[in-house]
Scaffold this active site. Sequence first.
Site, PDB file in Angstrom:
ATOM      1  N   CYS A  63       1.649  -2.561  -0.795  1.00  0.00           N
ATOM      2  CA  CYS A  63       1.263  -2.082  -2.126  1.00  0.00           C
ATOM      3  C   CYS A  63       2.013  -0.804  -2.484  1.00  0.00           C
ATOM      4  CB  CYS A  63      -0.248  -1.830  -2.189  1.00  0.00           C
ATOM      5  SG  CYS A  63      -1.229  -3.301  -1.850  1.00  0.00           S
TER       6      CYS A  63
HETATM    7  C1  BEZ Z   1      -0.326  -4.126   2.099  1.00  0.00           C
HETATM    8  O1  BEZ Z   1      -0.318  -3.759   0.937  1.00  0.00           O
HETATM    9  O2  BEZ Z   1       0.471  -3.699   2.911  1.00  0.00           O
HETATM   10  C2  BEZ Z   1      -1.325  -5.131   2.568  1.00  0.00           C
HETATM   11  C3  BEZ Z   1      -2.557  -5.218   1.974  1.00  0.00           C
HETATM   12  C4  BEZ Z   1      -3.480  -6.138   2.437  1.00  0.00           C
HETATM   13  C5  BEZ Z   1      -3.134  -6.976   3.503  1.00  0.00           C
HETATM   14  C6  BEZ Z   1      -1.878  -6.897   4.080  1.00  0.00           C
HETATM   15  C7  BEZ Z   1      -0.959  -5.975   3.607  1.00  0.00           C
END
Ligand code: BEZ
Length: 211
Positions: A45
């Site tokens: 994210c």
């Molecule tokens: C991420 O944004 O890195 C992420 C969020 C939820 C699950 C896996 C990765």
Amino acid sequence: MSLRLGDKAPDFTQDSTMGRIHFRGWQAESWAVLFSHPADFTPVCTTELGMLARLKPEFDKRNVKVIGLSVDPLDAHKRWAGDIAETQGASLNFPLLADEDRRVAQLYDMIHPQADSTATVRSVFIIDPKATIRLILTYPAATGRNFEELLRVIDSLQLTDYEKVATPANWKSGEDVVILPSIPNEEADKLFPKGYRELKPYLRMTPQPSR
Ligand code: BEZ
């Protein structure tokens, strides 16, 4: 019932990093990209929001406003914004909705309980200036999105809304387009003065019309 292409985008009012937002009023005469991400302080994210911040001038050029969302609280969004600025070479330059009560996530069906019962998946809605939903995408949590693809779809939507063409596989702005099969050759002769190549009666390629 879940939303479909052609549906009116549900309106809402929610808190954001840029103050309380009434969606329809905020969108006004622009196109909009409304997207959700699973959670603040997560790696994928962080890269997504940094990428969007860097690409914002490209969305601006196309009259598109961008707005993000997760179910994290506003103070988390604000603290996380510091990390994005520190690591991604760009500061958040679009609002991030703090959808703690999940009002927007539920309206747009952004929580898929079999994948995750609390966090939003990576949803994308492209909404036109008449508030009609024109694209819906859903990505899993572990896969960061390709935001160049959203720009490509917006280029296609904005072209095909005005010209009697469609855009072929992997098309990018500036490349040849296809003439709608509903247009007979006599009309195509007038509409496409640069000419066209007829590979099949239903497959006619022409240079991208200039707008
Ligand atoms: C991420 O944004 O890195 C992420 C969020 C939820 C699950 C896996 C990765």
